[in-house]
Design a protein around this motif. Structure first.
Motif, PDB file in Angstrom:
ATOM      1  N   ALA A  18      90.382  32.718   8.770  1.00 13.66           N
ATOM      2  CA  ALA A  18      91.809  32.410   8.864  1.00 13.66           C
ATOM      3  C   ALA A  18      92.326  32.919  10.215  1.00 13.66           C
ATOM      4  O   ALA A  18      92.853  34.023  10.313  1.00 13.66           O
ATOM      5  N   PRO A  19      92.169  32.116  11.275  1.00 12.44           N
ATOM      6  CA  PRO A  19      92.513  32.595  12.617  1.00 12.44           C
ATOM      7  C   PRO A  19      94.005  32.662  12.915  1.00 12.44           C
ATOM      8  O   PRO A  19      94.410  33.301  13.883  1.00 12.44           O
ATOM      9  N   PHE A  20      94.813  32.001  12.083  1.00  8.13           N
ATOM     10  CA  PHE A  20      96.248  31.964  12.351  1.00  8.13           C
ATOM     11  C   PHE A  20      96.993  32.856  11.354  1.00  8.13           C
ATOM     12  O   PHE A  20      97.049  32.561  10.162  1.00  8.13           O
ATOM     13  N   SER A  21      97.550  33.935  11.851  1.00  9.28           N
ATOM     14  CA  SER A  21      98.301  34.843  10.978  1.00  9.28           C
ATOM     15  C   SER A  21      99.554  35.323  11.690  1.00  9.28           C
ATOM     16  O   SER A  21      99.626  35.311  12.924  1.00  9.28           O
ATOM     17  N   MET A  22     100.530  35.751  10.917  1.00  7.69           N
ATOM     18  CA  MET A  22     101.799  36.210  11.470  1.00  7.69           C
ATOM     19  C   MET A  22     101.636  37.453  12.344  1.00  7.69           C
ATOM     20  O   MET A  22     102.437  37.679  13.251  1.00  7.69           O
ATOM     21  N   VAL A  36     107.814  25.970  14.160  1.00  5.50           N
ATOM     22  CA  VAL A  36     109.213  26.230  14.524  1.00  5.50           C
ATOM     23  C   VAL A  36     110.171  25.493  13.604  1.00  5.50           C
ATOM     24  O   VAL A  36     111.217  26.031  13.223  1.00  5.50           O
ATOM     25  N   LEU A  37     109.837  24.276  13.195  1.00  3.74           N
ATOM     26  CA  LEU A  37     110.743  23.456  12.399  1.00  3.74           C
ATOM     27  C   LEU A  37     110.626  23.694  10.885  1.00  3.74           C
ATOM     28  O   LEU A  37     111.504  23.289  10.129  1.00  3.74           O
ATOM     29  N   ALA A  38     109.557  24.354  10.472  1.00  2.00           N
ATOM     30  CA  ALA A  38     109.295  24.502   9.031  1.00  2.00           C
ATOM     31  C   ALA A  38     110.249  25.493   8.362  1.00  2.00           C
ATOM     32  O   ALA A  38     110.658  26.490   8.964  1.00  2.00           O
ATOM     33  N   LYS A  39     110.586  25.202   7.081  1.00  3.40           N
ATOM     34  CA  LYS A  39     111.344  26.168   6.289  1.00  3.40           C
ATOM     35  C   LYS A  39     110.490  27.387   5.996  1.00  3.40           C
ATOM     36  O   LYS A  39     110.985  28.510   5.926  1.00  3.40           O
ATOM     37  N   ASP A  40     109.189  27.149   5.817  1.00  2.00           N
ATOM     38  CA  ASP A  40     108.258  28.232   5.523  1.00  2.00           C
ATOM     39  C   ASP A  40     107.127  28.207   6.556  1.00  2.00           C
ATOM     40  O   ASP A  40     106.123  27.516   6.367  1.00  2.00           O
ATOM     41  N   PRO A  41     107.263  28.952   7.641  1.00  2.00           N
ATOM     42  CA  PRO A  41     106.223  28.922   8.685  1.00  2.00           C
ATOM     43  C   PRO A  41     104.872  29.448   8.215  1.00  2.00           C
ATOM     44  O   PRO A  41     103.838  29.017   8.718  1.00  2.00           O
ATOM     45  N   GLN A  42     104.874  30.341   7.237  1.00  2.00           N
ATOM     46  CA  GLN A  42     103.614  30.850   6.709  1.00  2.00           C
ATOM     47  C   GLN A  42     102.801  29.728   6.073  1.00  2.00           C
ATOM     48  O   GLN A  42     101.572  29.691   6.179  1.00  2.00           O
ATOM     49  N   ALA A  43     103.491  28.781   5.431  1.00  2.00           N
ATOM     50  CA  ALA A  43     102.809  27.651   4.800  1.00  2.00           C
ATOM     51  C   ALA A  43     102.097  26.796   5.867  1.00  2.00           C
ATOM     52  O   ALA A  43     101.031  26.227   5.603  1.00  2.00           O
ATOM     53  N   VAL A  44     102.670  26.730   7.052  1.00  2.00           N
ATOM     54  CA  VAL A  44     102.048  25.980   8.144  1.00  2.00           C
ATOM     55  C   VAL A  44     100.746  26.649   8.562  1.00  2.00           C
ATOM     56  O   VAL A  44      99.710  25.993   8.736  1.00  2.00           O
ATOM     57  N   LEU A  45     100.792  27.972   8.702  1.00  2.00           N
ATOM     58  CA  LEU A  45      99.582  28.706   9.063  1.00  2.00           C
ATOM     59  C   LEU A  45      98.517  28.568   7.984  1.00  2.00           C
ATOM     60  O   LEU A  45      97.329  28.393   8.284  1.00  2.00           O
ATOM     61  N   GLY A  61      97.988  37.238  17.606  1.00  2.00           N
ATOM     62  CA  GLY A  61      98.568  36.613  18.780  1.00  2.00           C
ATOM     63  C   GLY A  61      99.193  35.254  18.516  1.00  2.00           C
ATOM     64  O   GLY A  61     100.244  34.926  19.087  1.00  2.00           O
ATOM     65  N   TYR A  62      98.561  34.446  17.660  1.00  2.00           N
ATOM     66  CA  TYR A  62      99.090  33.110  17.397  1.00  2.00           C
ATOM     67  C   TYR A  62     100.433  33.172  16.661  1.00  2.00           C
ATOM     68  O   TYR A  62     101.414  32.550  17.087  1.00  2.00           O
ATOM     69  N   GLY A  63     100.455  33.913  15.575  1.00  2.00           N
ATOM     70  CA  GLY A  63     101.691  34.020  14.808  1.00  2.00           C
ATOM     71  C   GLY A  63     102.811  34.675  15.606  1.00  2.00           C
ATOM     72  O   GLY A  63     103.972  34.236  15.547  1.00  2.00           O
ATOM     73  N   LYS A  64     102.477  35.706  16.352  1.00  2.00           N
ATOM     74  CA  LYS A  64     103.500  36.403  17.143  1.00  2.00           C
ATOM     75  C   LYS A  64     104.068  35.508  18.238  1.00  2.00           C
ATOM     76  O   LYS A  64     105.278  35.487  18.469  1.00  2.00           O
ATOM     77  N   ALA A  65     103.189  34.780  18.924  1.00  2.00           N
ATOM     78  CA  ALA A  65     103.654  33.907  20.002  1.00  2.00           C
ATOM     79  C   ALA A  65     104.550  32.803  19.460  1.00  2.00           C
ATOM     80  O   ALA A  65     105.632  32.518  20.016  1.00  2.00           O
ATOM     81  N   MET A  66     104.120  32.153  18.378  1.00  2.00           N
ATOM     82  CA  MET A  66     104.929  31.073  17.810  1.00  2.00           C
ATOM     83  C   MET A  66     106.226  31.608  17.210  1.00  2.00           C
ATOM     84  O   MET A  66     107.251  30.913  17.211  1.00  2.00           O
ATOM     85  N   SER A  67     106.206  32.842  16.748  1.00  2.00           N
ATOM     86  CA  SER A  67     107.428  33.457  16.199  1.00  2.00           C
ATOM     87  C   SER A  67     108.452  33.705  17.298  1.00  2.00           C
ATOM     88  O   SER A  67     109.668  33.610  17.068  1.00  2.00           O
ATOM     89  N   LEU A  68     107.994  34.029  18.501  1.00  2.00           N
ATOM     90  CA  LEU A  68     108.916  34.200  19.619  1.00  2.00           C
ATOM     91  C   LEU A  68     109.640  32.887  19.913  1.00  2.00           C
ATOM     92  O   LEU A  68     110.865  32.869  20.103  1.00  2.00           O
TER      93      LEU A  68
END
Length: 443
Positions: A243-247, A418-427, A250-257
């Motif tokens: 599971a390389p994408f997590s909040m 960015v557009l999702a109601k639940d960004p965790q679900a995207v990951l 680096g991926y989750g943090k960058a997209m969260s910014l």
């Protein structure tokens, strides 16, 4: 009497040999000490070499088609390049094709159809596939070593050469900052958000993301994650992850910014209807305050009307630690089709582009050739911040293979996040696709 003749003959030969040795030593001494004899000899050889080079140039002919993403240069700078190139190679015709869609996808379609142009940029394919489509470039006669040479090599052969190198950061309008009361460049994420708020309150769109176009989000997902992790090999370490994408990586943090900027209204008013060419004008005139892109965009902003002194460049402060890091990356890689009907002519144009065109200065790049200094003053300003430039690493072929099978498109994932109601679900969705592809491929 016979013996006497032999003795005279031997003596004569010894004198001749000794004279030759002394002459050889004298020649060696003159050359190494830089006497006129040595210099004239070198000048003569250089003259012969130049004449041979001109003869070779005059003999090359044919048409070279170059598929380019720089549609803004067609009919302008490219025309000047052809004129200058033809002064050296009068019998080579250069034709430019404009890529009006997703360049990466367009090249892949043409690969599948077997209709590649002579010169192009390499799409995101495994290096093991490079010999299938492209000609080796090891025989190019360049004045210096190319940078990021390992990125597009396979089995000891070079197939791609970077058009130029860039670092990512905040390109900003200095007057817009001053008018909004921003007196110091932000060094932390909180200070950056505060600067965005001041711009917004002053009627300026803080940051142009060009969200709809997708490709301008590349720095957020290709560059920033490894910089946040302070690990240049972080993208390749996905090979060992289910599971390389997590909040919290680096991926989750960058997209969260990026998501935070969107939620606070610091991006375009309608992020689904942005316009790349217009955004350059808006940053130039101060309607928009900033980009988060590579230094290559600086000259494009200046080219549409901004005064050079009014455009600055500083590292994005991605957290509140005060650490200043940024990625150093190659841009697109030139390649020549192995099936080109005018292979040597295409290589001649590529060599000229690297050595003589001045494209790296026009494009605002760091030179693709080692040792050449950039003429871009904004880069000196950027480096004066004490930023630690972190070089990227070549993509692991297995990571590319998994990504392709899982249909991982990082900028598209950032849009979805960015557009999702639940960004965790995207990951979760893309982690599942990654894990399945990894398993199917036996990794």
């Amino acid at each position: 009497m016979r013996m006497k003749k032999n003795s005279l003959w031997i003596a004569f030969m010894m004198i001749f040999a000794l004279t030759a040795i002394l002459t050889g030593c004298s020649g060696s001494k003159d050359t190494s000490s830089g006497t006129n004899a040595g210099i004239n000899e070198g000048a003569s050889n250089a003259s012969d070499s130049n004449t041979a080079g001109k003869d070779t140039a005059n003999k090359l002919s044919g048409k070279v088609t170059f598929l380019t993403n720089r549609t803004d240069m067609i009919g302008k700078e490219y025309d000047d390049y052809v004129k200058r190139f033809n002064e050296k190679y009068p019998d080579i015709t250069i034709e430019f094709e404009a890529s009006q869609t997703d360049y990466n996808q367009q090249i892949k379609v043409r690969m599948a159809s077997g209709e590649l142009p002579d010169l192009m940029f390499i799409p995101d394919i495994p290096n093991s596939d490079l010999p299938k489509y492209f000609a080796p470039l090891d025989d190019l006669e360049l004045s210096a070593e190319v940078t990021f040479k390992d990125f597009k090599s396979y089995d000891g052969k070079l197939y791609g050469i970077t058009t130029g190198n860039s670092t990512s950061g905040i390109v900003y309008n200095k007057k817009a900052f001053a008018d909004a009361g921003i007196t110091e460049l932000p060094k932390t994420w909180d200070e950056f958000l505060a600067a965005c708020e001041k711009l917004k309150q002053n009627g300026v769109i803080p940051l142009s993301s060009n969200f709809k176009d997708k490709w301008p989000l590349g720095n957020w997902v290709y560059d920033l994650p490894r910089v946040i992790e302070n690990n240049k090999n972080f993208p390749n370490e996905r090979l060992n992850m289910e599971a390389p994408f997590s909040m919290d990586n680096g991926y989750g943090k960058a997209m969260s910014l990026l998501r935070t900027l969107a939620e606070k209204g610091y991006l375009e008013k309608d992020i689904n209807s942005t316009n790349w060419e217009q955004s350059k004008k808006d940053v130039a005139n101060g309607k928009m305050g900033m980009y988060f892109l590579g230094n290559w965009v600086i000259n494009q902003v200046i080219g549409v009307g901004a005064e050079s002194d009014n455009i600055g460049f500083f590292p994005l402060p991605f957290d509140n630690s005060g650490e200043i890091r940024a990625g150093l990356n190659p841009d697109f890689f030139y390649a020549v089709s192995k099936d080109s009907k005018n292979l040597e002519a295409a290589k001649a144009f590529l060599t000229w582009m690297l050595e003589d065109s001045g494209y790296e200065d026009f494009a605002g790049f760091i030179s693709p050739l080692e040792g050449r200094e950039s003429k871009l003053t904004q880069l000196a300003e950027f480096q004066a911040t004490g930023v630690d430039l972190q070089e990227g690493m070549p993509d692991d072929p297995k990571v590319i293979e998994i990504s392709n099978k899982a249909q991982i498109d990082l900028p598209a994932i950032a849009q979805e996040f960015v557009l999702a109601k639940d960004p965790q679900a995207v990951l979760d969705k893309w982690n599942k696709a990654w894990a399945k592809a990894k398993k199917d491929l036996g990794y």
